[in-house]
Design a protein around this motif. Sequence first.
Motif, PDB file in Angstrom:
ATOM      1  N   VAL A   1       5.068  29.900   0.657  1.00 14.12           N
ATOM      2  CA  VAL A   1       5.415  28.522   0.303  1.00 14.12           C
ATOM      3  C   VAL A   1       5.151  27.633   1.524  1.00 14.12           C
TER       4      VAL A   1
ATOM      5  N   ARG B   1       4.961  20.412   1.884  1.00 16.17           N
ATOM      6  CA  ARG B   1       5.430  20.247   0.506  1.00 16.17           C
ATOM      7  C   ARG B   1       5.636  18.764   0.188  1.00 16.17           C
TER       8      ARG B   1
ATOM      9  N   GLU C   1      15.069  24.635   4.680  1.00 20.14           N
ATOM     10  CA  GLU C   1      15.866  24.970   3.505  1.00 20.14           C
ATOM     11  C   GLU C   1      16.294  26.428   3.572  1.00 20.14           C
ATOM     12  N   SER C   2      17.350  26.749   2.881  1.00 13.87           N
ATOM     13  CA  SER C   2      17.839  28.130   2.891  1.00 13.87           C
ATOM     14  C   SER C   2      18.226  28.530   1.470  1.00 13.87           C
ATOM     15  N   GLY C   3      18.342  29.834   1.269  1.00 14.62           N
ATOM     16  CA  GLY C   3      18.813  30.326  -0.020  1.00 14.62           C
ATOM     17  C   GLY C   3      17.732  30.588  -1.047  1.00 14.62           C
ATOM     18  N   THR C   4      16.468  30.291  -0.716  1.00 14.37           N
ATOM     19  CA  THR C   4      15.390  30.565  -1.659  1.00 14.37           C
ATOM     20  C   THR C   4      14.838  31.968  -1.408  1.00 14.37           C
ATOM     21  N   LYS C   5      14.420  32.618  -2.475  1.00 12.84           N
ATOM     22  CA  LYS C   5      13.883  33.965  -2.358  1.00 12.84           C
ATOM     23  C   LYS C   5      12.442  33.902  -1.854  1.00 12.84           C
TER      24      LYS C   5
ATOM     25  N   GLN D   1       9.278  30.787   6.933  1.00 15.78           N
ATOM     26  CA  GLN D   1      10.390  29.885   6.646  1.00 15.78           C
ATOM     27  C   GLN D   1      11.505  30.038   7.679  1.00 15.78           C
TER      28      GLN D   1
END
Length: 535
Positions: free
Chosen positions: A326, A332, A479-483, A493
């Motif tokens: 990503v 993005r 950002e955090s918490g995304t797989k 990331q």
Amino acid sequence: MTRNWQDIAKAKQAALFKSIPKEWLIPADLMPSESQLDVTGFPKESGFFTGNELKYTSATIPELLQKIHSGQWKAADVAQAFSKRAAVCHQLTNCLSETLFPEALKRANFLDEHLAKTGKPVGPLHGLPISLKDNFNIIGKDSTIGFVAWVDQPATYNTVLVDLLTKAGAVLYVKTNVPTAMMIAESVNNTFGRTVNPLNRRLTSGGSSGGESALISFGGSVLGVGTDIGGSLRIPAACTGIFTLRPSFGRFPTALAKSGLAGQEAVNSVNGPMARSLDDIEFFAKNVVGAEPWMLDPKCLPIPWRPVDVGKKLRLGVIWNDGMVVPTPPVRRALKHAVEKLQQAGHEIVDWEPELHQEAVDLLGEFFLADGAKSVRDILAPVDEPFREEMQAYSEAQEIGVHAMWQLQAQRSKLCKDYLDRWTKAGLDGILCPTTPFASVEHGKFKHVGYTGVFNILDYSAVSFPSGVAADRQLDKAESGTKPLSQDDAQIQAEYNAEAVHGMPVSLQLVANRLEEEKVVAMTRVVLEGLGAAV
């Protein structure tokens, strides 16, 4: 006593530095401190350059050519100004590998004399300074491409493109740094060391054409030529916010250039222009193709530069991520902003799933390592130069054999057919996507060439262009918490540092089909108009 590779490298670096005239060495009281990250303002702010030197090196290509061809400016003065600015850039970024300062001045004086005698320029590029990536052979100069063993092995012949540019009237004055074998996405090697980004010296200028990107973004070149086999034009252009065109194989001449993987043709290396504007990119393309390079390079296709009308409304597929990594937050945001602006301008945007991208990137890596890194080992061996850590995959590679190679090539051909069928069915004009996951990134942290490498496998035409968006520490927080999509994705990331890249330009990539260089340039112009960004 036989010198070791470290001694050879030190001597080569010293010789390069010695080739800079003493009057171009930055005085100690003017030298920016190491803590000054952005050095692009040095030429205008330091007082080290004369008004004329700044005028010449800040001019556009049309202005340079008009002034030189009319006799208002001397080609020799322009060559001297760019040579000095390149020398200063090298002192601040370590961007050069060879200098041709005396040769450039001699050449420029000849051009001035010819113009005075005949009233006519030698050719369309008469007096235009052009910088070249290190792998372009110039008689009497090294083309080490980062290998210590190739130090003091001057070329005995010119690359075809060198002769073509010279015949057209260009002035060649420097060659620029690359990574070892031109196979790392950052420009670092054991011979010259690391090239840094003049916009932020803690960040990479990319690779493998990173010496070019650093020089151009500093203003030490108005037009440079790099190469691309997995992203080596587009990645450095994106890291420094400049323009480049990755052409399909056969549009521009590649004959007699040097390679660290000579004979590897499962995925072809191409060369292309790097510059500060899209107009300059098109200028180079028109003049190189207009010189009929197919008469000099047997692999060049006899296709003239063609007029093309792409219309006012485009149908573009957008790749939000390639299924492997990503993009980091600034990229993005830039892509989202671009899509919204283009939709507002009336263009049709459809989501384009990255089918076959993982397979293409896997093939790219297998092709590069198919000989078990014998080519690289053979070059390293004479001076016992070690593999750099960035080339660990090469140090561990195993040769696959001819039969296995043929199967990979058959797989590649099927992939290209399948991708084309899908493209045709969708009725796309082009694809809009990130150039890289990064605006730029701290040294040693560049990972993943998937966004560029897939189009090397497909051999599609592509332009990397600055989107007009800059990274912002507040808008682009981690950002955090995304797989994560992959191990590389997780690491990218985790390592993302919004503070480090604050203010860096963000580039995007526009892709057309194979041999559609004219179309991708024209579409990029339409896209930039839609974004309200500079052409």
